[in-house]
Design an enzyme around this catalytic site. Structure first.
Site, PDB file in Angstrom:
ATOM      1  N   MET A   1     -11.337  -6.213   5.419  1.00 31.60           N
ATOM      2  CA  MET A   1     -10.538  -5.281   6.213  1.00 31.60           C
ATOM      3  C   MET A   1     -10.177  -5.931   7.548  1.00 31.60           C
ATOM      4  O   MET A   1     -11.052  -6.454   8.247  1.00 31.60           O
ATOM      5  CB  MET A   1     -11.317  -3.984   6.499  1.00 31.60           C
ATOM      6  CG  MET A   1     -11.567  -3.089   5.307  1.00 31.60           C
ATOM      7  SD  MET A   1     -10.085  -2.567   4.414  1.00 31.60           S
ATOM      8  CE  MET A   1      -9.104  -1.764   5.691  1.00 31.60           C
TER       9      MET A   1
ATOM     10  N   SER B   1       0.853  -1.194   0.000  1.00 36.50           N
ATOM     11  CA  SER B   1       0.000   0.000   0.000  1.00 36.50           C
ATOM     12  C   SER B   1       0.886   1.240   0.000  1.00 36.50           C
ATOM     13  O   SER B   1       1.652   1.465   0.947  1.00 36.50           O
ATOM     14  CB  SER B   1      -0.887   0.010   1.245  1.00 36.50           C
ATOM     15  OG  SER B   1      -1.369   1.327   1.450  1.00 36.50           O
TER      16      SER B   1
ATOM     17  N   ASP C   1      -6.405  -6.617   4.279  1.00 35.15           N
ATOM     18  CA  ASP C   1      -5.821  -5.279   4.326  1.00 35.15           C
ATOM     19  C   ASP C   1      -5.894  -4.706   5.737  1.00 35.15           C
ATOM     20  O   ASP C   1      -6.983  -4.524   6.269  1.00 35.15           O
ATOM     21  CB  ASP C   1      -6.622  -4.402   3.348  1.00 35.15           C
ATOM     22  CG  ASP C   1      -6.090  -2.989   3.224  1.00 35.15           C
ATOM     23  OD1 ASP C   1      -5.026  -2.687   3.769  1.00 35.15           O
ATOM     24  OD2 ASP C   1      -6.771  -2.185   2.545  1.00 35.15           O
TER      25      ASP C   1
ATOM     26  N   MET D   1     -12.202   4.090  -0.498  1.00 36.09           N
ATOM     27  CA  MET D   1     -12.891   4.289   0.786  1.00 36.09           C
ATOM     28  C   MET D   1     -13.598   5.631   0.685  1.00 36.09           C
ATOM     29  O   MET D   1     -13.208   6.615   1.320  1.00 36.09           O
ATOM     30  CB  MET D   1     -11.878   4.247   1.929  1.00 36.09           C
ATOM     31  CG  MET D   1     -11.379   2.838   2.222  1.00 36.09           C
ATOM     32  SD  MET D   1      -9.835   2.813   3.127  1.00 36.09           S
ATOM     33  CE  MET D   1      -8.696   3.000   1.756  1.00 36.09           C
TER      34      MET D   1
ATOM     35  N   HIS E   1      -8.373   0.952  -3.932  1.00 40.48           N
ATOM     36  CA  HIS E   1      -9.298   0.685  -2.826  1.00 40.48           C
ATOM     37  C   HIS E   1     -10.019   1.989  -2.503  1.00 40.48           C
ATOM     38  O   HIS E   1      -9.436   2.879  -1.882  1.00 40.48           O
ATOM     39  CB  HIS E   1      -8.475   0.164  -1.632  1.00 40.48           C
ATOM     40  CG  HIS E   1      -9.258  -0.085  -0.394  1.00 40.48           C
ATOM     41  ND1 HIS E   1      -8.651  -0.287   0.832  1.00 40.48           N
ATOM     42  CD2 HIS E   1     -10.599  -0.192  -0.169  1.00 40.48           C
ATOM     43  CE1 HIS E   1      -9.579  -0.495   1.747  1.00 40.48           C
ATOM     44  NE2 HIS E   1     -10.764  -0.429   1.168  1.00 40.48           N
TER      45      HIS E   1
ATOM     46  N   ASP F   1      -4.809   3.490  -1.765  1.00 38.62           N
ATOM     47  CA  ASP F   1      -5.877   3.796  -0.818  1.00 38.62           C
ATOM     48  C   ASP F   1      -6.450   5.178  -1.075  1.00 38.62           C
ATOM     49  O   ASP F   1      -5.785   6.186  -0.855  1.00 38.62           O
ATOM     50  CB  ASP F   1      -5.337   3.713   0.617  1.00 38.62           C
ATOM     51  CG  ASP F   1      -5.110   2.281   1.044  1.00 38.62           C
ATOM     52  OD1 ASP F   1      -6.069   1.491   0.958  1.00 38.62           O
ATOM     53  OD2 ASP F   1      -3.981   1.945   1.454  1.00 38.62           O
TER      54      ASP F   1
ATOM     55  N   MET G   1      -9.192   7.892  -0.072  1.00 37.24           N
ATOM     56  CA  MET G   1     -10.081   8.264   1.050  1.00 37.24           C
ATOM     57  C   MET G   1     -10.615   9.678   0.838  1.00 37.24           C
ATOM     58  O   MET G   1      -9.876  10.560   0.392  1.00 37.24           O
ATOM     59  CB  MET G   1      -9.303   8.203   2.365  1.00 37.24           C
ATOM     60  CG  MET G   1      -8.594   6.887   2.614  1.00 37.24           C
ATOM     61  SD  MET G   1      -7.879   6.818   4.255  1.00 37.24           S
ATOM     62  CE  MET G   1      -6.905   5.307   4.138  1.00 37.24           C
TER      63      MET G   1
ATOM     64  N   HIS H   1      -1.225  -1.295  -4.184  1.00 37.16           N
ATOM     65  CA  HIS H   1      -2.507  -1.012  -3.544  1.00 37.16           C
ATOM     66  C   HIS H   1      -2.610   0.497  -3.306  1.00 37.16           C
ATOM     67  O   HIS H   1      -1.735   1.096  -2.688  1.00 37.16           O
ATOM     68  CB  HIS H   1      -2.586  -1.785  -2.224  1.00 37.16           C
ATOM     69  CG  HIS H   1      -3.887  -1.663  -1.506  1.00 37.16           C
ATOM     70  ND1 HIS H   1      -5.003  -2.415  -1.839  1.00 37.16           N
ATOM     71  CD2 HIS H   1      -4.270  -0.878  -0.473  1.00 37.16           C
ATOM     72  CE1 HIS H   1      -5.999  -2.104  -1.024  1.00 37.16           C
ATOM     73  NE2 HIS H   1      -5.577  -1.160  -0.189  1.00 37.16           N
TER      74      HIS H   1
END
Ligand code: DX5
Ligand code: ZN
Length: 219
Positions: A138, A9, A176, A69, A67, A36, A38, A34
């Site tokens: 998660m 990540s 993750d 979020m 990913h 992330d 957000m 990966h």
């Protein structure tokens, strides 16, 4: 023995030197990157947007695992697809039509995944499994890197493994949060196919060794 994929990540990488950090993990044998994403609404943190994904896309051919979020992935997923994501994972806890969203993502030519937060049971997503390429379990509350692995998520991995195997779904299991050599091995034992790891790799004095230790290889 099946190959376990390692997905570092970049949330824990040096944002002023992303290309350099990506090169290090690529040379170390990482399989995926990966990413992330957000939005400050779905989780209390703000991170990477499509512009950054587009820039780092030029630096590597590795598979991009995005990913999301975010509260409204149905509004933004296409920007990430255009920026170069190979897989888009959205969360089960959103309000949009999830089967339709997965279908739309796959029709664009990339893979679709769904993620469940620690308190969300596997039963929430079971009916969606035929539409999905991946389920991301998660193993911390989403929002921040560097948190401790929740070992009570291990039975959830085994439960999902059994469903996927029994029904012969073509769907991978990714984990993750708090993954290191020890917790990663526990997840693989429980049935995980893909290990995401941020802090363990990037805070290591030797990220290459850290990637190798996750895939069970000796450096
Ligand atoms: C947390 C993110 C994770 C996180 C993993 O919300 O989804 O991908 O960066 O980082 P570590 O391995 O540090 O827990
Ligand atoms: Zn993540």
């Amino acid at each position: 023995m099946k190959k376990i994929l390692i997905a570092p990540s970049i949330l824990s990488a040096d944002f002023s030197n992303l290309a350099k950090d990506i090169k290090i993990i690529e040379d170390a044998g990482a399989d995926w990157i990966h990413i992330d994403v957000m939005d400050g609404h779905f989780v209390p943190n703000i991170t990477i947007g499509p512009a950054v994904v587009k820039s780092v896309r030029k630096t590597t051919k590795l598979f991009f695992d995005a990913h999301l979020m975010i509260k409204e992935p149905e509004k933004y997923w296409e920007e990430f697809q255009k920026a170069g994501a190979d897989l888009i994972t959205f969360h089960s806890e959103i309000s949009a039509d999830k089967a339709q969203l997965a279908k739309n993502i796959k029709e664009s030519g990339i893979k679709a995944g769904i993620s469940i937060k620690p308190k969300t049971p596997v039963s929430e997503i079971e009916a969606l499994l035929p539409f999905l390429d991946l389920v991301l379990i998660m193993t911390v509350e989403p929002g921040f890197g560097g948190q401790a692995f929740m070992s009570d998520m291990l039975p959830k991995i085994s439960e999902l493994r059994k469903i996927i195997d029994d029904k012969k779904y073509d769907c991978m299991i990714e984990v993750d949060g708090g993954i290191n050599a020890e917790t990663g091995a526990q997840c693989v034992q429980a049935g995980a196919d893909v290990l995401v790891s941020g802090n363990y790799i990037f805070s290591s004095a030797n990220p290459k060794n850290a990637v190798c230790s996750l895939s069970g290889k000796k450096e």
